[in-house]
Write an enzyme that holds these catalytic residues in place. Structure first.
Site, PDB file in Angstrom:
ATOM      1  N   ASP A  29      43.172-106.336  20.289  1.00  0.00           N
ATOM      2  CA  ASP A  29      42.323-105.424  19.502  1.00  0.00           C
ATOM      3  C   ASP A  29      42.025-106.094  18.157  1.00  0.00           C
ATOM      4  O   ASP A  29      42.931-106.575  17.483  1.00  0.00           O
ATOM      5  CB  ASP A  29      43.096-104.109  19.313  1.00  0.00           C
ATOM      6  CG  ASP A  29      42.254-103.025  18.677  1.00  0.00           C
ATOM      7  OD1 ASP A  29      42.369-101.866  19.094  1.00  0.00           O
ATOM      8  OD2 ASP A  29      41.505-103.324  17.724  1.00  0.00           O
TER       9      ASP A  29
ATOM     10  N   ASP B  67      35.785-103.718  20.610  1.00  0.00           N
ATOM     11  CA  ASP B  67      36.681-104.710  20.003  1.00  0.00           C
ATOM     12  C   ASP B  67      38.060-104.728  20.638  1.00  0.00           C
ATOM     13  O   ASP B  67      39.025-105.121  20.012  1.00  0.00           O
ATOM     14  CB  ASP B  67      36.796-104.448  18.500  1.00  0.00           C
ATOM     15  CG  ASP B  67      37.694-103.268  18.186  1.00  0.00           C
ATOM     16  OD1 ASP B  67      37.787-102.340  19.014  1.00  0.00           O
ATOM     17  OD2 ASP B  67      38.325-103.282  17.124  1.00  0.00           O
ATOM     18  N   GLU B  68      38.126-104.310  21.900  1.00  0.00           N
ATOM     19  CA  GLU B  68      39.462-104.161  22.483  1.00  0.00           C
ATOM     20  C   GLU B  68      39.398-104.371  23.993  1.00  0.00           C
ATOM     21  O   GLU B  68      38.438-103.982  24.640  1.00  0.00           O
ATOM     22  CB  GLU B  68      39.923-102.776  22.055  1.00  0.00           C
ATOM     23  CG  GLU B  68      40.711-101.964  22.925  1.00  0.00           C
ATOM     24  CD  GLU B  68      40.947-100.556  22.362  1.00  0.00           C
ATOM     25  OE1 GLU B  68      42.061-100.112  22.531  1.00  0.00           O
ATOM     26  OE2 GLU B  68      40.025 -99.905  21.819  1.00  0.00           O
TER      27      GLU B  68
HETATM   28  N1  DCP Z   1      34.543 -96.910  15.302  1.00  0.00           N
HETATM   29  C1  DCP Z   1      33.601 -95.937  14.965  1.00  0.00           C
HETATM   30  N2  DCP Z   1      33.954 -94.634  14.846  1.00  0.00           N
HETATM   31  C2  DCP Z   1      35.253 -94.258  15.061  1.00  0.00           C
HETATM   32  C3  DCP Z   1      36.219 -95.212  15.401  1.00  0.00           C
HETATM   33  C4  DCP Z   1      35.828 -96.554  15.516  1.00  0.00           C
HETATM   34  O1  DCP Z   1      32.421 -96.283  14.792  1.00  0.00           O
HETATM   35  N3  DCP Z   1      35.597 -92.965  14.916  1.00  0.00           N
HETATM   36  C5  DCP Z   1      34.127 -98.325  15.378  1.00  0.00           C
HETATM   37  C6  DCP Z   1      34.406 -99.007  14.060  1.00  0.00           C
HETATM   38  C7  DCP Z   1      35.617 -99.845  14.305  1.00  0.00           C
HETATM   39  C8  DCP Z   1      35.494-100.163  15.792  1.00  0.00           C
HETATM   40  O2  DCP Z   1      34.846 -99.036  16.380  1.00  0.00           O
HETATM   41  O3  DCP Z   1      35.621-101.011  13.485  1.00  0.00           O
HETATM   42  C9  DCP Z   1      36.834-100.379  16.457  1.00  0.00           C
HETATM   43  O4  DCP Z   1      37.630 -99.218  16.364  1.00  0.00           O
HETATM   44  P1  DCP Z   1      39.181 -99.267  16.197  1.00  0.00           P
HETATM   45  O5  DCP Z   1      39.708 -97.916  16.518  1.00  0.00           O
HETATM   46  O6  DCP Z   1      39.740-100.426  16.972  1.00  0.00           O
HETATM   47  O7  DCP Z   1      39.414 -99.480  14.635  1.00  0.00           O
HETATM   48  P2  DCP Z   1      39.272-100.752  13.715  1.00  0.00           P
HETATM   49  O8  DCP Z   1      38.981-102.000  14.477  1.00  0.00           O
HETATM   50  O9  DCP Z   1      38.290-100.424  12.640  1.00  0.00           O
HETATM   51  O10 DCP Z   1      40.693-100.836  13.037  1.00  0.00           O
HETATM   52  P3  DCP Z   1      42.093-101.281  13.639  1.00  0.00           P
HETATM   53  O11 DCP Z   1      42.494-102.476  12.834  1.00  0.00           O
HETATM   54  O12 DCP Z   1      43.008-100.130  13.420  1.00  0.00           O
HETATM   55  O13 DCP Z   1      41.891-101.593  15.092  1.00  0.00           O
HETATM   56 CA    CA Z   2      40.198-102.531  16.321  1.00  0.00          CA
END
Ligand code: DCP
Ligand code: CA
Length: 406
Positions: A9, A104-105
């Site tokens: 991720d 991203d995962e």
């Molecule tokens: N995303 C979004 N709305 C949300 C959750 C996520 O648009 N409610 C988008 C933005 C994030 C991406 O999806 O960058 C990936 O979500 P993640 O839950 O993996 O969160 P992040 O990558 O931002 O943070 P982490 O480091 O916790 O994985």
């Molecule tokens: Ca992420």
């Protein structure tokens, strides 16, 4: 065989891409999700912003109250999409057993791959390094005998982490964690479990499965298995697209033939490129029109031979457009084109089809240039005029309706 599953991720994904484009954002609280004062929510908060309580899903107004000095960015989805595709392409170099979960995962089944990659923890480090080098984003990796435990592990070691749970240690690894760390256990389930005095995964594991089933139904069975570190679900490739389409709404309703055909050509080329990327040929081309009064029609045509070329898609779509406008000649609000009845394309077909061979390698050359330099880096006459109608950014026209449909 003992399975070895990776869950990988990317860390604060949208912010990480923005930081690559503008390094002055490094080390600062940043939130992607719209202008402050707007009505949107935070999509991604940097770890510095999270220290102030900002998180995904939070209304921007609240985010701004919590951290007034945070930098708020609107977000550039096409850039994230591009980074996501490159991320998945890197993963595919390590194993074909790949299951993307979101942009991203992904899960990777690396069972038995030591013979190819050497020790798997070292392979995970190389994977992380390659992603950092090529996409300039950090990733966290969990390694375990199942998808559920690998996912819990990756989340626990964020950011830029690597955590391996040895086989046999799954239940003890999970035991002290709050139940909310299990995938799918949200605030509601957490509260419900709390009312039974269950707050840790260990307590959940020790709860009778009969009780869990009574409270949660079939989901209770899964909770019982997962909390005990058991999960047999396979890493499975996503089901291939059944159809591919692209559409857009015009800034104002139009009957301008040049604009309609140019847009159709552009959308058709985007469909064609996606089709070729999937390694498919299409039997059916579909046109969609929405008139100014919102009447929506679609017309389709079955090709004599399945095809994947831009010309075939556009010419068929263009004929469908001409006949649709003969039936009802009115201003158009939205136009879309798609392909369906997809079959795998094989080299054999193009070998036999000598006539198409030259065009075939030309279009592949165009595809790879567009991959590198953006879609609008190569344009044919019909689409050139579109620059007057659609704003352009980083080699793509910005369309009104997002064109990410498969
Ligand atoms: N995303 C979004 N709305 C949300 C959750 C996520 O648009 N409610 C988008 C933005 C994030 C991406 O999806 O960058 C990936 O979500 P993640 O839950 O993996 O969160 P992040 O990558 O931002 O943070 P982490 O480091 O916790 O994985
Ligand atoms: Ca992420």
């Amino acid at each position: 065989m003992i399975r070895r599953i990776f869950h990988i991720d990317l860390d604060a994904f949208f912010v990480a891409v923005e930081r690559d484009l503008d390094p002055s954002l490094n080390g600062k609280p940043v939130a992607v999700g719209g202008e402050p004062g707007g009505r949107g929510v935070v999509a991604c908060a940097s770890y510095e912003a999270r220290a102030y309580g900002l998180k995904a899903g939070m209304p921007l107004a609240q985010a701004q109250r919590l951290c007034p000095h945070a930098i708020f960015l609107v977000g550039r989805f096409s850039r994230y999409q591009e980074a996501s595709e490159r991320f998945m392409a890197i993963l595919a170099e390590y194993t074909p057993f790949l299951e993307p979960l979101s942009v991203d995962e992904a899960f990777l089944d690396m069972s038995g791959f030591e013979t190819i990659h050497g020790p798997l923890d070292k392979a995970a480090r190389r994977m992380k390094d390659q992603i950092r080098r090529e996409i300039r984003v950090t990733a966290s990796v969990g390694i375990a005998s199942s998808k559920v435990v690998a996912k819990v592990a990756s989340e626990l070691c964020k950011p830029d982490g690597l955590l391996e749970v040895k086989t046999g240690e799954e239940a003890s690894f999970l035991a002290t964690l709050p139940v909310g760390k299990l995938p799918g256990v949200g605030t509601k389930a957490e509260q419900k479990l709390g009312s039974f005095n269950i707050s840790t995964v260990g307590q959940l594991a020790a709860t009778s499965p009969v009780v869990l089933r009574r409270v949660f139904g079939a989901w209770g069975d899964l909770l019982h298995l997962w909390s005990n570190g058991q999960d047999h679900s396979p890493v499975s490739a996503p089901t291939p697209a059944k159809s591919i389409s692209r559409e857009t709404t015009f800034a104002s309703d139009t009957l301008d033939a040049e604009l309609l055909r140019g847009t159709l050509r552009y959308l058709g080329e985007r469909v064609g490129m996606a089709l070729r990327k999937e390694g498919k040929l299409a039997r059916v081309v579909v046109l969609k029109l929405r008139y100014a009064d919102f009447q929506t029609i679609s017309r389709h045509h079955t090709l004599k031979q399945p095809r994947d070329g831009d010309e075939a898609i556009f010419e068929t779509g263009d004929q469908l457009l001409t006949s649709a406008l003969k039936e009802r000649r009115d201003r158009v609000r939205l136009i879309g084109i798609g392909v369906s009845s997809l079959i795998p394309s094989s080299n054999q077909l193009s070998l036999f089809d000598k006539s198409g061979f030259k065009g075939d390698s030309l279009i592949r050359a165009i595809d790879s240039i567009r991959d590198k330099h953006g879609f609008t880096s190569i344009q044919r006459g019909l689409t050139l005029a579109l620059g007057n109608h659609f704003p352009e950014e980083h080699g793509h026209f910005i369309l009104k309706t997002s064109s990410l449909s498969r």
